[in-house]
Design a protein around this motif. Structure first.
Motif, PDB file in Angstrom:
ATOM      1  N   CYS A 138      36.133 -13.390 -15.194  1.00 42.15           N
ATOM      2  CA  CYS A 138      35.399 -12.166 -14.892  1.00 42.15           C
ATOM      3  C   CYS A 138      34.246 -12.530 -13.972  1.00 42.15           C
ATOM      4  N   SER A 139      33.460 -11.555 -13.604  1.00 42.46           N
ATOM      5  CA  SER A 139      32.316 -11.827 -12.738  1.00 42.46           C
ATOM      6  C   SER A 139      31.083 -12.130 -13.587  1.00 42.46           C
ATOM      7  N   PRO A 140      30.144 -12.876 -13.029  1.00 50.74           N
ATOM      8  CA  PRO A 140      28.887 -13.098 -13.746  1.00 50.74           C
ATOM      9  C   PRO A 140      28.189 -11.777 -14.077  1.00 50.74           C
ATOM     10  N   LEU A 141      28.271 -10.811 -13.169  1.00 48.06           N
ATOM     11  CA  LEU A 141      27.654  -9.504 -13.410  1.00 48.06           C
ATOM     12  C   LEU A 141      28.272  -8.819 -14.622  1.00 48.06           C
ATOM     13  N   TYR A 142      29.579  -8.947 -14.790  1.00 49.89           N
ATOM     14  CA  TYR A 142      30.251  -8.365 -15.946  1.00 49.89           C
ATOM     15  C   TYR A 142      29.665  -8.930 -17.238  1.00 49.89           C
ATOM     16  N   ILE A 143      29.444 -10.254 -17.249  1.00 52.66           N
ATOM     17  CA  ILE A 143      28.877 -10.894 -18.439  1.00 52.66           C
ATOM     18  C   ILE A 143      27.468 -10.372 -18.697  1.00 52.66           C
ATOM     19  N   LEU A 144      26.669 -10.294 -17.646  1.00 52.71           N
ATOM     20  CA  LEU A 144      25.280  -9.856 -17.806  1.00 52.71           C
ATOM     21  C   LEU A 144      25.183  -8.414 -18.307  1.00 52.71           C
ATOM     22  N   ASN A 145      26.127  -7.577 -17.899  1.00 59.56           N
ATOM     23  CA  ASN A 145      26.098  -6.166 -18.278  1.00 59.56           C
ATOM     24  C   ASN A 145      26.975  -5.839 -19.477  1.00 59.56           C
TER      25      ASN A 145
ATOM     26  N   ARG B  87      33.814  -6.682  -6.262  1.00 61.00           N
ATOM     27  CA  ARG B  87      33.541  -7.242  -4.932  1.00 61.00           C
ATOM     28  C   ARG B  87      32.920  -8.632  -5.061  1.00 61.00           C
ATOM     29  N   LYS B  88      31.988  -8.776  -6.001  1.00 62.03           N
ATOM     30  CA  LYS B  88      31.351 -10.075  -6.214  1.00 62.03           C
ATOM     31  C   LYS B  88      32.363 -11.082  -6.750  1.00 62.03           C
ATOM     32  N   ARG B  89      33.252 -10.613  -7.591  1.00 68.92           N
ATOM     33  CA  ARG B  89      34.291 -11.502  -8.132  1.00 68.92           C
ATOM     34  C   ARG B  89      35.201 -11.985  -7.015  1.00 68.92           C
ATOM     35  N   ILE B  90      35.584 -11.083  -6.133  1.00 70.86           N
ATOM     36  CA  ILE B  90      36.432 -11.448  -4.994  1.00 70.86           C
ATOM     37  C   ILE B  90      35.710 -12.457  -4.107  1.00 70.86           C
ATOM     38  N   ASP B  91      34.423 -12.204  -3.856  1.00 66.89           N
ATOM     39  CA  ASP B  91      33.631 -13.132  -3.051  1.00 66.89           C
ATOM     40  C   ASP B  91      33.594 -14.512  -3.697  1.00 66.89           C
ATOM     41  N   LEU B  92      33.365 -14.560  -5.008  1.00 61.81           N
ATOM     42  CA  LEU B  92      33.335 -15.829  -5.724  1.00 61.81           C
ATOM     43  C   LEU B  92      34.686 -16.530  -5.631  1.00 61.81           C
ATOM     44  N   LEU B  93      35.761 -15.787  -5.816  1.00 62.75           N
ATOM     45  CA  LEU B  93      37.097 -16.382  -5.731  1.00 62.75           C
ATOM     46  C   LEU B  93      37.380 -16.909  -4.324  1.00 62.75           C
ATOM     47  N   GLU B  94      36.970 -16.157  -3.312  1.00 64.57           N
ATOM     48  CA  GLU B  94      37.164 -16.618  -1.933  1.00 64.57           C
ATOM     49  C   GLU B  94      36.385 -17.906  -1.678  1.00 64.57           C
ATOM     50  N   ARG B  95      35.150 -17.973  -2.187  1.00 62.86           N
ATOM     51  CA  ARG B  95      34.359 -19.192  -2.011  1.00 62.86           C
ATOM     52  C   ARG B  95      35.018 -20.380  -2.715  1.00 62.86           C
TER      53      ARG B  95
ATOM     54  N   ILE C  38      31.020 -20.023 -16.941  1.00 64.37           N
ATOM     55  CA  ILE C  38      31.501 -19.172 -18.032  1.00 64.37           C
ATOM     56  C   ILE C  38      32.342 -18.028 -17.474  1.00 64.37           C
ATOM     57  N   ALA C  39      31.879 -17.424 -16.383  1.00 69.39           N
ATOM     58  CA  ALA C  39      32.627 -16.326 -15.762  1.00 69.39           C
ATOM     59  C   ALA C  39      33.999 -16.805 -15.300  1.00 69.39           C
ATOM     60  N   ARG C  40      34.053 -18.012 -14.755  1.00 69.38           N
ATOM     61  CA  ARG C  40      35.338 -18.568 -14.306  1.00 69.38           C
ATOM     62  C   ARG C  40      36.284 -18.735 -15.495  1.00 69.38           C
ATOM     63  N   ILE C  41      35.772 -19.262 -16.575  1.00 69.38           N
ATOM     64  CA  ILE C  41      36.600 -19.475 -17.770  1.00 69.38           C
ATOM     65  C   ILE C  41      37.086 -18.137 -18.334  1.00 69.38           C
TER      66      ILE C  41
END
Length: 118
Positions: free
Chosen positions: A46-53, A101-109, A40-43
């Motif tokens: 945004c970051s998963p944390l953004y969705i949760l908060n 930072r988490k979003r960048i990490d996810l994108l890098e992965r 969902i975050a990818r679609i």
């Protein structure tokens, strides 16, 4: 973060589920896995944390600009020196930075997983 205002039907189609199933996720009626949250975050880009908060952050933002004192509109400067308000702003800034930072990490992965050099 720019909100994209995607239709539930679009997101549901991307997830290969019904619109009703996705609406149940949005309304917190259905538990989801971390993998589904990342999808969902990818679609939503945004970051998963953004969705949760999201709901709390939106409520905090709304309350900041539409407070109970009758002041409404755009606050273009800090009025007063309330340490608690400054701490709240700093906390929100720190959360935003961590989320990015988490979003960048996810994108890098994702880039590494798909063998894309960056």
């Amino acid at each position: 973060m720019i909100e994209r205002n995607l239709k539930s039907s679009f997101v549901a189609k991307q997830l290969h589920i019904s619109t009703r199933a996705y609406t149940n996720i949005e309304n917190n009626l259905t538990d989801i896995t971390l993998n589904r949250l990342e999808e969902i975050a990818r679609i939503l880009e945004c970051s998963p944390l953004y969705i949760l908060n999201y709901k709390q952050a939106k409520r905090d933002f709304y309350n900041h600009f539409h407070n109970n004192s009758g002041n409404q509109g755009i606050n273009i400067m800090h009025q007063g020196s309330d340490i608690q308000d400054l701490a709240s702003v700093q906390k929100l800034k720190d959360e935003l930075l961590e989320s990015e930072r988490k979003r960048i990490d996810l994108l890098e992965r994702l880039l590494k997983k798909n063998n894309i050099d960056f």
